[in-house]
Design a protein around this motif. Structure first.
Motif, short mmCIF file in Angstrom:
data_model
loop_
_atom_site.label_atom_id
_atom_site.label_comp_id
_atom_site.label_asym_id
_atom_site.label_seq_id
_atom_site.Cartn_x
_atom_site.Cartn_y
_atom_site.Cartn_z
N ALA A 29 0.79 -1.23 0.00
CA ALA A 29 0.00 0.00 0.00
C ALA A 29 0.83 1.29 0.00
O ALA A 29 0.49 2.24 -0.72
N PRO A 30 1.92 1.39 0.78
CA PRO A 30 2.68 2.65 0.75
C PRO A 30 3.49 2.87 -0.53
O PRO A 30 3.95 3.99 -0.77
N TYR A 31 3.65 1.82 -1.33
CA TYR A 31 4.58 1.90 -2.46
C TYR A 31 3.91 1.77 -3.83
O TYR A 31 4.49 2.21 -4.84
N MET A 32 2.74 1.16 -3.88
CA MET A 32 2.16 0.82 -5.17
C MET A 32 0.70 1.23 -5.25
O MET A 32 0.02 1.33 -4.24
N LYS A 33 0.24 1.46 -6.48
CA LYS A 33 -1.14 1.85 -6.74
C LYS A 33 -1.73 0.94 -7.81
O LYS A 33 -1.01 0.49 -8.72
N PRO A 34 -3.03 0.67 -7.73
CA PRO A 34 -3.65 -0.11 -8.82
C PRO A 34 -3.65 0.69 -10.10
O PRO A 34 -3.74 1.93 -10.08
N TYR A 144 -8.72 -14.90 -17.50
CA TYR A 144 -8.55 -14.77 -16.06
C TYR A 144 -8.84 -13.33 -15.63
O TYR A 144 -8.78 -12.40 -16.44
N GLN A 145 -9.19 -13.20 -14.37
CA GLN A 145 -9.38 -11.88 -13.78
C GLN A 145 -8.04 -11.39 -13.25
O GLN A 145 -7.34 -12.13 -12.56
N ARG A 146 -7.69 -10.17 -13.58
CA ARG A 146 -6.39 -9.62 -13.18
C ARG A 146 -6.54 -8.30 -12.43
O ARG A 146 -7.32 -7.43 -12.83
N GLU A 147 -5.79 -8.19 -11.35
CA GLU A 147 -5.56 -6.91 -10.67
C GLU A 147 -4.10 -6.55 -10.88
O GLU A 147 -3.22 -7.34 -10.56
N ALA A 148 -3.84 -5.35 -11.38
CA ALA A 148 -2.47 -4.94 -11.68
C ALA A 148 -2.11 -3.70 -10.88
O ALA A 148 -2.92 -2.79 -10.72
N TYR A 149 -0.88 -3.67 -10.38
CA TYR A 149 -0.38 -2.56 -9.56
C TYR A 149 0.96 -2.09 -10.12
O TYR A 149 1.76 -2.89 -10.60
N TYR A 150 1.20 -0.80 -10.04
CA TYR A 150 2.46 -0.22 -10.49
C TYR A 150 3.11 0.55 -9.35
O TYR A 150 2.43 1.06 -8.43
N HIS A 151 4.43 0.68 -9.40
CA HIS A 151 5.17 1.38 -8.36
C HIS A 151 4.98 2.89 -8.54
O HIS A 151 5.10 3.41 -9.65
N ILE A 152 4.68 3.59 -7.46
CA ILE A 152 4.38 5.03 -7.56
C ILE A 152 5.61 5.84 -7.97
O ILE A 152 5.48 6.95 -8.49
N ASN A 153 6.80 5.29 -7.78
CA ASN A 153 8.02 5.99 -8.19
C ASN A 153 8.50 5.59 -9.58
O ASN A 153 9.60 5.95 -9.99
N GLY A 154 7.67 4.83 -10.30
CA GLY A 154 8.07 4.42 -11.65
C GLY A 154 9.08 3.29 -11.61
O GLY A 154 9.16 2.52 -10.67
N CYS A 195 9.61 -7.06 -13.44
CA CYS A 195 10.61 -6.04 -13.15
C CYS A 195 11.74 -6.10 -14.18
O CYS A 195 12.01 -7.15 -14.76
N THR A 196 12.38 -4.97 -14.37
CA THR A 196 13.50 -4.91 -15.29
C THR A 196 14.83 -5.12 -14.57
O THR A 196 15.86 -5.30 -15.22
N GLY A 197 14.80 -5.05 -13.26
CA GLY A 197 16.02 -5.24 -12.47
C GLY A 197 15.70 -5.95 -11.17
O GLY A 197 14.97 -6.94 -11.15
N GLY A 198 16.22 -5.42 -10.05
CA GLY A 198 16.01 -6.05 -8.77
C GLY A 198 14.62 -5.79 -8.20
O GLY A 198 13.90 -4.87 -8.61
N ILE A 199 14.24 -6.64 -7.24
CA ILE A 199 12.97 -6.48 -6.53
C ILE A 199 13.21 -5.55 -5.35
O ILE A 199 14.22 -5.68 -4.64
N PRO A 200 12.30 -4.59 -5.11
CA PRO A 200 12.48 -3.69 -3.96
C PRO A 200 12.63 -4.45 -2.65
O PRO A 200 12.02 -5.51 -2.46
N MET A 201 13.44 -3.91 -1.75
CA MET A 201 13.73 -4.60 -0.50
C MET A 201 12.48 -4.87 0.32
O MET A 201 12.35 -5.92 0.96
N TRP A 202 11.52 -3.95 0.30
CA TRP A 202 10.31 -4.18 1.09
C TRP A 202 9.54 -5.39 0.59
O TRP A 202 8.94 -6.12 1.39
N MET A 203 9.57 -5.64 -0.72
CA MET A 203 8.91 -6.84 -1.25
C MET A 203 9.70 -8.08 -0.89
O MET A 203 9.13 -9.12 -0.53
#
Length: 249
Positions: A29-34, A144-154, A195-203
Protein backbone atom coordinates in the motif's frame (compact mmCIF):
# COMPACT_ATOMS: atom_id res chain seq x y z
CA UNK A 1 -4.53 -0.59 -22.61
CA UNK A 2 -0.87 0.40 -22.66
CA UNK A 3 0.66 1.65 -25.92
CA UNK A 4 3.90 -0.16 -25.13
CA UNK A 5 4.75 -2.69 -27.84
CA UNK A 6 8.14 -4.04 -26.70
CA UNK A 7 8.91 -5.48 -23.26
CA UNK A 8 12.09 -6.85 -21.74
CA UNK A 9 11.79 -7.92 -18.13
CA UNK A 10 11.88 -10.66 -15.53
CA UNK A 11 8.58 -12.30 -14.64
CA UNK A 12 8.51 -14.16 -11.32
CA UNK A 13 5.51 -16.24 -10.28
CA UNK A 14 4.14 -17.13 -6.86
CA UNK A 15 1.09 -19.18 -5.87
CA UNK A 16 -0.68 -17.57 -2.93
CA UNK A 17 -3.61 -18.21 -0.66
CA UNK A 18 -6.16 -15.40 -0.47
CA UNK A 19 -4.86 -14.61 3.01
CA UNK A 20 -1.31 -14.23 1.68
CA UNK A 21 -2.57 -11.99 -1.10
CA UNK A 22 -4.19 -9.69 1.46
CA UNK A 23 -0.97 -9.52 3.50
CA UNK A 24 1.00 -8.56 0.40
CA UNK A 25 -1.58 -5.95 -0.61
CA UNK A 26 -1.26 -4.33 2.81
CA UNK A 27 2.54 -4.33 2.55
CA UNK A 28 2.33 -2.84 -0.96
CA UNK A 29 0.00 0.00 0.00
CA UNK A 30 2.68 2.65 0.75
CA UNK A 31 4.58 1.90 -2.46
CA UNK A 32 2.16 0.82 -5.17
CA UNK A 33 -1.14 1.85 -6.74
CA UNK A 34 -3.65 -0.11 -8.82
CA UNK A 35 -3.56 0.73 -12.49
CA UNK A 36 -6.39 2.79 -13.91
CA UNK A 37 -8.29 -0.17 -15.33
CA UNK A 38 -9.05 -1.86 -12.00
CA UNK A 39 -10.01 -5.52 -12.26
CA UNK A 40 -9.72 -6.67 -15.85
CA UNK A 41 -10.82 -9.92 -17.49
CA UNK A 42 -8.02 -10.80 -19.90
CA UNK A 43 -8.78 -13.13 -22.78
CA UNK A 44 -6.19 -15.02 -24.83
CA UNK A 45 -6.04 -17.34 -27.81
CA UNK A 46 -2.85 -19.41 -27.80
CA UNK A 47 -1.66 -20.60 -31.19
CA UNK A 48 0.21 -23.83 -31.72
CA UNK A 49 1.06 -26.52 -34.25
CA UNK A 50 -1.19 -29.57 -34.79
CA UNK A 51 1.05 -31.64 -32.49
CA UNK A 52 1.35 -28.84 -29.87
CA UNK A 53 5.04 -28.46 -30.56
CA UNK A 54 5.31 -25.02 -28.94
CA UNK A 55 3.81 -25.85 -25.56
CA UNK A 56 5.45 -29.28 -25.37
CA UNK A 57 8.82 -27.66 -25.98
CA UNK A 58 8.09 -24.95 -23.41
CA UNK A 59 7.19 -27.53 -20.75
CA UNK A 60 10.61 -29.13 -21.17
CA UNK A 61 12.00 -25.93 -19.58
CA UNK A 62 14.64 -25.17 -22.20
CA UNK A 63 16.91 -22.14 -21.96
CA UNK A 64 14.98 -20.61 -24.87
CA UNK A 65 11.25 -20.90 -25.54
CA UNK A 66 8.57 -18.96 -27.37
CA UNK A 67 4.79 -18.62 -27.65
CA UNK A 68 2.32 -16.79 -29.87
CA UNK A 69 -1.05 -15.52 -28.67
CA UNK A 70 -3.81 -13.03 -29.40
CA UNK A 71 -4.88 -11.00 -26.36
CA UNK A 72 -7.93 -8.88 -25.64
CA UNK A 73 -8.66 -6.84 -22.51
CA UNK A 74 -12.44 -7.10 -22.97
CA UNK A 75 -14.90 -9.22 -24.91
CA UNK A 76 -13.88 -8.52 -28.48
CA UNK A 77 -15.86 -7.51 -31.52
CA UNK A 78 -14.56 -7.72 -35.10
CA UNK A 79 -13.33 -4.12 -35.02
CA UNK A 80 -12.08 -3.91 -31.43
CA UNK A 81 -8.35 -3.67 -30.72
CA UNK A 82 -6.49 -6.84 -29.79
CA UNK A 83 -2.78 -7.58 -29.47
CA UNK A 84 -0.87 -10.23 -31.40
CA UNK A 85 1.96 -11.07 -29.03
CA UNK A 86 5.15 -13.00 -29.64
CA UNK A 87 6.59 -13.92 -26.27
CA UNK A 88 10.08 -15.35 -25.87
CA UNK A 89 12.07 -16.32 -22.81
CA UNK A 90 15.81 -16.78 -22.77
CA UNK A 91 17.96 -17.42 -19.72
CA UNK A 92 15.24 -16.18 -17.38
CA UNK A 93 14.52 -12.93 -19.24
CA UNK A 94 11.15 -12.43 -20.97
CA UNK A 95 11.00 -10.59 -24.29
CA UNK A 96 7.56 -9.67 -25.57
CA UNK A 97 6.72 -7.93 -28.83
CA UNK A 98 3.20 -7.14 -29.90
CA UNK A 99 1.16 -5.59 -32.67
CA UNK A 100 -2.18 -3.84 -32.05
CA UNK A 101 -4.84 -4.61 -34.66
CA UNK A 102 -8.61 -4.88 -35.06
CA UNK A 103 -9.58 -8.42 -34.12
CA UNK A 104 -10.82 -9.31 -37.60
CA UNK A 105 -7.56 -8.10 -39.18
CA UNK A 106 -5.51 -10.09 -36.65
CA UNK A 107 -7.40 -13.30 -37.41
CA UNK A 108 -7.20 -12.75 -41.17
CA UNK A 109 -3.45 -12.17 -40.91
CA UNK A 110 -2.70 -15.23 -38.80
CA UNK A 111 -4.98 -17.47 -40.89
CA UNK A 112 -3.11 -16.34 -44.05
CA UNK A 113 -6.16 -14.67 -45.62
CA UNK A 114 -4.22 -11.43 -46.09
CA UNK A 115 -0.95 -9.81 -44.96
CA UNK A 116 -0.67 -7.85 -41.76
CA UNK A 117 -1.98 -4.29 -42.39
CA UNK A 118 0.82 -2.96 -40.19
CA UNK A 119 4.26 -3.31 -41.77
CA UNK A 120 6.79 -3.12 -38.94
CA UNK A 121 9.80 -4.95 -37.58
CA UNK A 122 7.54 -6.72 -35.09
CA UNK A 123 4.99 -7.85 -37.68
CA UNK A 124 7.81 -9.17 -39.88
CA UNK A 125 9.25 -11.03 -36.90
CA UNK A 126 5.86 -12.64 -36.27
CA UNK A 127 5.63 -13.54 -39.97
CA UNK A 128 9.00 -15.27 -39.73
CA UNK A 129 7.86 -17.14 -36.62
CA UNK A 130 4.60 -18.35 -38.19
CA UNK A 131 6.36 -19.44 -41.38
CA UNK A 132 8.92 -21.41 -39.40
CA UNK A 133 6.18 -23.23 -37.47
CA UNK A 134 4.05 -23.68 -40.62
CA UNK A 135 1.33 -21.26 -39.56
CA UNK A 136 0.14 -22.34 -36.11
CA UNK A 137 -3.57 -22.03 -35.35
CA UNK A 138 -5.61 -21.18 -32.23
CA UNK A 139 -5.64 -24.17 -29.89
CA UNK A 140 -6.70 -22.86 -26.47
CA UNK A 141 -8.88 -20.05 -25.14
CA UNK A 142 -7.64 -18.86 -21.77
CA UNK A 143 -9.07 -16.11 -19.55
CA UNK A 144 -8.55 -14.77 -16.06
CA UNK A 145 -9.38 -11.88 -13.78
CA UNK A 146 -6.39 -9.62 -13.18
CA UNK A 147 -5.56 -6.91 -10.67
CA UNK A 148 -2.47 -4.94 -11.68
CA UNK A 149 -0.38 -2.56 -9.56
CA UNK A 150 2.46 -0.22 -10.49
CA UNK A 151 5.17 1.38 -8.36
CA UNK A 152 4.38 5.03 -7.56
CA UNK A 153 8.02 5.99 -8.19
CA UNK A 154 8.07 4.42 -11.65
CA UNK A 155 10.91 2.18 -12.72
CA UNK A 156 8.78 -0.49 -14.37
CA UNK A 157 8.12 -2.55 -11.24
CA UNK A 158 4.67 -4.14 -11.44
CA UNK A 159 2.72 -6.75 -9.51
CA UNK A 160 -0.33 -8.60 -10.83
CA UNK A 161 -2.78 -11.00 -9.21
CA UNK A 162 -4.68 -13.49 -11.39
CA UNK A 163 -7.57 -15.71 -10.38
CA UNK A 164 -10.59 -17.38 -11.97
CA UNK A 165 -8.23 -18.81 -14.58
CA UNK A 166 -10.39 -20.64 -17.11
CA UNK A 167 -9.57 -22.49 -20.29
CA UNK A 168 -11.36 -24.29 -23.11
CA UNK A 169 -10.41 -25.97 -26.36
CA UNK A 170 -13.63 -25.24 -28.25
CA UNK A 171 -15.30 -21.95 -29.28
CA UNK A 172 -11.88 -20.41 -29.91
CA UNK A 173 -13.18 -16.90 -30.39
CA UNK A 174 -12.41 -13.73 -28.43
CA UNK A 175 -15.90 -12.45 -29.29
CA UNK A 176 -17.49 -15.27 -27.28
CA UNK A 177 -18.29 -14.95 -23.56
CA UNK A 178 -15.79 -16.19 -20.99
CA UNK A 179 -16.29 -19.83 -20.06
CA UNK A 180 -14.27 -22.98 -19.57
CA UNK A 181 -12.69 -25.26 -17.00
CA UNK A 182 -10.97 -23.73 -13.99
CA UNK A 183 -7.28 -24.62 -14.11
CA UNK A 184 -6.35 -23.00 -10.80
CA UNK A 185 -8.01 -24.04 -7.52
CA UNK A 186 -10.39 -21.40 -6.20
CA UNK A 187 -8.39 -21.09 -2.97
CA UNK A 188 -5.27 -19.98 -4.89
CA UNK A 189 -4.13 -16.75 -6.56
CA UNK A 190 -1.29 -16.43 -9.05
CA UNK A 191 0.93 -13.43 -8.30
CA UNK A 192 3.45 -12.24 -10.87
CA UNK A 193 6.25 -9.79 -10.17
CA UNK A 194 7.40 -8.03 -13.34
CA UNK A 195 10.61 -6.04 -13.15
CA UNK A 196 13.50 -4.91 -15.29
CA UNK A 197 16.02 -5.24 -12.47
CA UNK A 198 16.01 -6.05 -8.77
CA UNK A 199 12.97 -6.48 -6.53
CA UNK A 200 12.48 -3.69 -3.96
CA UNK A 201 13.73 -4.60 -0.50
CA UNK A 202 10.31 -4.18 1.09
CA UNK A 203 8.91 -6.84 -1.25
CA UNK A 204 11.85 -9.16 -0.59
CA UNK A 205 11.24 -8.79 3.14
CA UNK A 206 7.52 -9.57 2.95
CA UNK A 207 8.11 -12.63 0.77
CA UNK A 208 10.79 -13.87 3.15
CA UNK A 209 8.73 -13.19 6.28
CA UNK A 210 5.68 -15.00 4.91
CA UNK A 211 7.76 -17.82 3.40
CA UNK A 212 6.38 -17.23 -0.07
CA UNK A 213 8.61 -18.84 -2.65
CA UNK A 214 8.90 -18.50 -6.40
CA UNK A 215 7.27 -21.26 -8.40
CA UNK A 216 6.84 -22.37 -11.99
CA UNK A 217 3.32 -22.04 -13.35
CA UNK A 218 2.38 -21.75 -17.01
CA UNK A 219 -1.28 -21.02 -17.71
CA UNK A 220 -1.15 -22.51 -21.19
CA UNK A 221 1.03 -25.38 -19.96
CA UNK A 222 -1.47 -26.22 -17.21
CA UNK A 223 -4.37 -26.02 -19.67
CA UNK A 224 -2.51 -28.38 -21.98
CA UNK A 225 -1.79 -30.80 -19.12
CA UNK A 226 -5.35 -30.81 -17.78
CA UNK A 227 -7.47 -30.53 -20.92
CA UNK A 228 -5.46 -31.69 -23.93
CA UNK A 229 -2.84 -34.18 -22.77
CA UNK A 230 -5.38 -36.56 -21.15
CA UNK A 231 -7.26 -36.79 -24.45
CA UNK A 232 -4.23 -37.53 -26.60
CA UNK A 233 -2.51 -39.84 -24.08
CA UNK A 234 -5.45 -41.78 -22.66
CA UNK A 235 -4.54 -40.66 -19.15
CA UNK A 236 -7.46 -39.54 -17.01
CA UNK A 237 -7.76 -35.86 -16.16
CA UNK A 238 -7.96 -36.85 -12.47
CA UNK A 239 -4.54 -38.51 -12.69
CA UNK A 240 -3.01 -35.50 -14.41
CA UNK A 241 -4.66 -33.04 -12.00
CA UNK A 242 -3.15 -34.89 -9.06
CA UNK A 243 0.29 -34.76 -10.66
CA UNK A 244 0.08 -31.00 -11.26
CA UNK A 245 -1.66 -29.81 -8.13
CA UNK A 246 0.22 -32.25 -5.93
CA UNK A 247 3.55 -30.73 -6.95
CA UNK A 248 2.69 -27.04 -7.53
CA UNK A 249 0.10 -26.37 -4.88
Amino acid sequence: MSAQMIFRRYELKYLLTHEQKQIILEAMAPYMKPDRYGKTVIRNLYLDTPDYRLIRRSMEKPAYKEKLRIRSYSQASPDSTVYVELKKKYDGVVYKRRVALPYEDAMDWLSQKRPCPVDSQISREIDTFTEFYQHPEPKVFLSYQREAYYHINGGGFRVTFDDHIQSRTDDLNLCAPVSGDLILPTDKVLMEIKCTGGIPMWMVQILSRERIYKTSFSKYGTAYSLLIFPEISGRSSQQKEHMIYGSNF
